[in-house]
Design a protein around this motif. Structure first.
Motif, PDB file in Angstrom:
ATOM      1  N   MET A  20       0.848  -1.055   0.086  1.00  0.00           N
ATOM      2  CA  MET A  20      -0.029  -0.026   0.076  1.00  0.00           C
ATOM      3  C   MET A  20       1.011   1.299  -0.039  1.00  0.00           C
ATOM      4  O   MET A  20       0.374   2.224  -0.423  1.00  0.00           O
ATOM      5  CB  MET A  20      -0.950  -0.071   1.229  1.00  0.00           C
ATOM      6  CG  MET A  20      -2.024  -1.033   1.077  1.00  0.00           C
ATOM      7  SD  MET A  20      -2.936  -1.209   2.810  1.00  0.00           S
ATOM      8  CE  MET A  20      -3.986   0.329   2.433  1.00  0.00           C
ATOM      9  N   PHE A  21       2.230   1.181   0.509  1.00  0.00           N
ATOM     10  CA  PHE A  21       2.967   2.455   0.681  1.00  0.00           C
ATOM     11  C   PHE A  21       4.081   2.357  -0.482  1.00  0.00           C
ATOM     12  O   PHE A  21       4.701   3.533  -0.709  1.00  0.00           O
ATOM     13  CB  PHE A  21       3.378   2.665   2.199  1.00  0.00           C
ATOM     14  CG  PHE A  21       1.987   3.112   2.790  1.00  0.00           C
ATOM     15  CD1 PHE A  21       1.832   4.623   3.018  1.00  0.00           C
ATOM     16  CD2 PHE A  21       1.409   2.280   3.731  1.00  0.00           C
ATOM     17  CE1 PHE A  21       0.727   5.074   3.556  1.00  0.00           C
ATOM     18  CE2 PHE A  21       0.239   2.827   4.136  1.00  0.00           C
ATOM     19  CZ  PHE A  21       0.181   4.248   4.303  1.00  0.00           C
ATOM     20  N   LEU A  22       4.677   1.151  -0.521  1.00  0.00           N
ATOM     21  CA  LEU A  22       5.818   0.987  -1.237  1.00  0.00           C
ATOM     22  C   LEU A  22       5.866   0.281  -2.673  1.00  0.00           C
ATOM     23  O   LEU A  22       6.931   0.440  -3.264  1.00  0.00           O
ATOM     24  CB  LEU A  22       6.944   0.653  -0.230  1.00  0.00           C
ATOM     25  CG  LEU A  22       7.350   1.655   1.058  1.00  0.00           C
ATOM     26  CD1 LEU A  22       8.259   0.897   1.899  1.00  0.00           C
ATOM     27  CD2 LEU A  22       7.670   2.944   0.525  1.00  0.00           C
ATOM     28  N   GLY A  23       5.195  -0.620  -2.416  1.00  0.00           N
ATOM     29  CA  GLY A  23       5.073  -1.566  -3.509  1.00  0.00           C
ATOM     30  C   GLY A  23       4.208  -1.218  -4.742  1.00  0.00           C
ATOM     31  O   GLY A  23       3.667  -0.149  -4.896  1.00  0.00           O
ATOM     32  N   MET A  24       4.202  -2.141  -5.804  1.00  0.00           N
ATOM     33  CA  MET A  24       3.408  -1.835  -7.218  1.00  0.00           C
ATOM     34  C   MET A  24       4.047  -0.434  -7.839  1.00  0.00           C
ATOM     35  O   MET A  24       3.114   0.203  -8.423  1.00  0.00           O
ATOM     36  CB  MET A  24       2.157  -1.996  -6.778  1.00  0.00           C
ATOM     37  CG  MET A  24       1.713  -3.267  -6.391  1.00  0.00           C
ATOM     38  SD  MET A  24      -0.076  -3.642  -6.221  1.00  0.00           S
ATOM     39  CE  MET A  24      -0.719  -2.140  -5.205  1.00  0.00           C
ATOM     40  N   GLY A  25       5.178  -0.142  -7.674  1.00  0.00           N
ATOM     41  CA  GLY A  25       5.606   1.014  -8.300  1.00  0.00           C
ATOM     42  C   GLY A  25       5.170   2.500  -7.719  1.00  0.00           C
ATOM     43  O   GLY A  25       4.790   3.445  -8.403  1.00  0.00           O
ATOM     44  N   ARG A  26       4.976   2.451  -6.214  1.00  0.00           N
ATOM     45  CA  ARG A  26       4.326   3.609  -5.891  1.00  0.00           C
ATOM     46  C   ARG A  26       5.596   4.475  -5.782  1.00  0.00           C
ATOM     47  O   ARG A  26       6.870   4.384  -5.841  1.00  0.00           O
ATOM     48  CB  ARG A  26       4.058   3.206  -4.232  1.00  0.00           C
ATOM     49  CG  ARG A  26       3.009   2.540  -3.904  1.00  0.00           C
ATOM     50  CD  ARG A  26       1.934   3.071  -3.721  1.00  0.00           C
ATOM     51  NE  ARG A  26       0.640   2.085  -3.622  1.00  0.00           N
ATOM     52  CZ  ARG A  26      -0.427   2.439  -3.664  1.00  0.00           C
ATOM     53  NH1 ARG A  26      -0.631   3.604  -3.466  1.00  0.00           N
ATOM     54  NH2 ARG A  26      -1.397   1.662  -3.082  1.00  0.00           N
ATOM     55  N   GLN A  84       6.011   9.156  -4.359  1.00  0.00           N
ATOM     56  CA  GLN A  84       5.346  10.247  -3.795  1.00  0.00           C
ATOM     57  C   GLN A  84       4.688  11.183  -4.676  1.00  0.00           C
ATOM     58  O   GLN A  84       5.502  11.811  -5.527  1.00  0.00           O
ATOM     59  CB  GLN A  84       6.573  10.851  -2.868  1.00  0.00           C
ATOM     60  CG  GLN A  84       5.689  11.753  -2.008  1.00  0.00           C
ATOM     61  CD  GLN A  84       6.876  12.214  -0.943  1.00  0.00           C
ATOM     62  OE1 GLN A  84       8.180  12.354  -1.047  1.00  0.00           O
ATOM     63  NE2 GLN A  84       6.490  12.140   0.379  1.00  0.00           N
ATOM     64  N   TYR A  85       3.576  11.498  -4.531  1.00  0.00           N
ATOM     65  CA  TYR A  85       2.866  12.449  -5.334  1.00  0.00           C
ATOM     66  C   TYR A  85       3.503  13.926  -4.914  1.00  0.00           C
ATOM     67  O   TYR A  85       3.749  14.090  -3.842  1.00  0.00           O
ATOM     68  CB  TYR A  85       1.289  12.409  -5.077  1.00  0.00           C
ATOM     69  CG  TYR A  85       0.851  11.175  -5.918  1.00  0.00           C
ATOM     70  CD1 TYR A  85       0.254  11.320  -7.130  1.00  0.00           C
ATOM     71  CD2 TYR A  85       0.582   9.922  -4.934  1.00  0.00           C
ATOM     72  CE1 TYR A  85      -0.231  10.158  -7.686  1.00  0.00           C
ATOM     73  CE2 TYR A  85      -0.038   8.799  -5.608  1.00  0.00           C
ATOM     74  CZ  TYR A  85      -0.586   9.017  -6.834  1.00  0.00           C
ATOM     75  OH  TYR A  85      -1.094   7.532  -7.330  1.00  0.00           O
ATOM     76  N   GLU A  86       3.421  14.855  -5.909  1.00  0.00           N
ATOM     77  CA  GLU A  86       3.643  16.383  -5.644  1.00  0.00           C
ATOM     78  C   GLU A  86       2.793  17.022  -4.803  1.00  0.00           C
ATOM     79  O   GLU A  86       3.005  17.886  -3.846  1.00  0.00           O
ATOM     80  CB  GLU A  86       3.862  17.283  -6.861  1.00  0.00           C
ATOM     81  CG  GLU A  86       5.242  16.440  -7.716  1.00  0.00           C
ATOM     82  CD  GLU A  86       5.254  17.544  -9.082  1.00  0.00           C
ATOM     83  OE1 GLU A  86       4.788  18.648  -8.937  1.00  0.00           O
ATOM     84  OE2 GLU A  86       6.065  17.074  -9.935  1.00  0.00           O
ATOM     85  N   ASP A  87       1.526  16.423  -5.024  1.00  0.00           N
ATOM     86  CA  ASP A  87       0.290  17.193  -4.092  1.00  0.00           C
ATOM     87  C   ASP A  87      -0.356  16.082  -2.972  1.00  0.00           C
ATOM     88  O   ASP A  87      -0.411  15.080  -3.420  1.00  0.00           O
ATOM     89  CB  ASP A  87      -0.524  17.897  -5.049  1.00  0.00           C
ATOM     90  CG  ASP A  87      -0.149  19.002  -5.960  1.00  0.00           C
ATOM     91  OD1 ASP A  87       0.494  19.746  -5.421  1.00  0.00           O
ATOM     92  OD2 ASP A  87      -0.588  18.814  -7.202  1.00  0.00           O
ATOM     93  N   THR A  97       1.287  11.484   3.660  1.00  0.00           N
ATOM     94  CA  THR A  97       2.682  11.041   3.225  1.00  0.00           C
ATOM     95  C   THR A  97       2.877  11.311   1.776  1.00  0.00           C
ATOM     96  O   THR A  97       4.041  11.296   1.149  1.00  0.00           O
ATOM     97  CB  THR A  97       3.052   9.475   3.624  1.00  0.00           C
ATOM     98  OG1 THR A  97       2.143   8.747   2.880  1.00  0.00           O
ATOM     99  CG2 THR A  97       3.167   9.463   5.081  1.00  0.00           C
ATOM    100  N   ARG A  98       1.716  11.367   0.866  1.00  0.00           N
ATOM    101  CA  ARG A  98       1.674  11.647  -0.261  1.00  0.00           C
ATOM    102  C   ARG A  98       2.042  10.451  -1.076  1.00  0.00           C
ATOM    103  O   ARG A  98       2.582  10.351  -2.376  1.00  0.00           O
ATOM    104  CB  ARG A  98       2.365  12.735  -0.867  1.00  0.00           C
ATOM    105  CG  ARG A  98       1.569  13.759  -0.455  1.00  0.00           C
ATOM    106  CD  ARG A  98       2.532  15.301  -0.904  1.00  0.00           C
ATOM    107  NE  ARG A  98       3.782  15.502  -0.445  1.00  0.00           N
ATOM    108  CZ  ARG A  98       4.869  15.736  -0.715  1.00  0.00           C
ATOM    109  NH1 ARG A  98       5.021  16.061  -1.958  1.00  0.00           N
ATOM    110  NH2 ARG A  98       6.129  15.760  -0.143  1.00  0.00           N
ATOM    111  N   MET A  99       1.987   9.123  -0.488  1.00  0.00           N
ATOM    112  CA  MET A  99       2.499   7.777  -0.903  1.00  0.00           C
ATOM    113  C   MET A  99       1.341   7.125  -1.347  1.00  0.00           C
ATOM    114  O   MET A  99       1.371   5.891  -1.919  1.00  0.00           O
ATOM    115  CB  MET A  99       3.244   7.075   0.125  1.00  0.00           C
ATOM    116  CG  MET A  99       4.684   7.677   0.441  1.00  0.00           C
ATOM    117  SD  MET A  99       5.632   7.819  -1.142  1.00  0.00           S
ATOM    118  CE  MET A  99       5.927   6.097  -1.410  1.00  0.00           C
TER     119      MET A  99
END
Length: 137
Positions: free
Chosen positions: A21-27, A29-32, A104-106
């Motif tokens: 949910m936070f790091l996998g599958m090509g995650r 950090q969004y700009e907004d 976190t914008r993740m």
């Protein structure tokens, strides 16, 4: 036996799911900070704008099926055998996770995710009750 295996596996499964949910599958950090709170419409819009059926299945059905194991939480925490208590506890927890997506914008805080994940928990709870009746555990 099933309950013991469940109690052992649910913690690593939860950690793995949080990783996805936070790091996998090509995650990334969004700009907004992003939020989608229009129930159902954002999922319908996603389906309409997605070309590949594999993506639709992975995202929509994944948001349901990945949370089915949490419907069995009553096996590890007896207070969560009651459906109302389970759903209230789960919705509280998943809203916190979605809020962390936002802060976190993740990821994106999506009300549809809360609804689909909760539906998965409900399906898991139904499966749990069915299994308990069939094998008397």
């Amino acid at each position: 036996m099933l309950k013991k295996v469940y109690k052992i596996l649910i913690v690593p499964y939860t950690l793995f799911l949080l990783y996805l949910m936070f790091l996998g599958m090509g995650r990334f950090q969004y700009e907004d900070h992003l939020i989608r709170v229009e129930p159902v419409f954002s999922t319908i819009e996603f389906i309409k704008n997605t070309i590949r059926w594999e993506d639709i299945i992975r995202i929509v059905l994944g948001n349901i099926t990945m949370f089915i194991p949490f419907g069995f939480l009553g096996w590890a925490l007896p207070a969560l055998r009651d459906l109302k208590t389970l759903i209230f506890s789960f919705v509280s927890a998943i809203v916190i996770v979605e809020a962390l997506h936002y802060f976190t914008r993740m990821g994106i805080f999506e009300l549809d995710d809360v609804m689909l994940n909760t539906f998965g928990v409900y399906l898991g709870w139904l499966c749990c009750r069915w299994i308990e009746k069939r094998i008397n555990c």
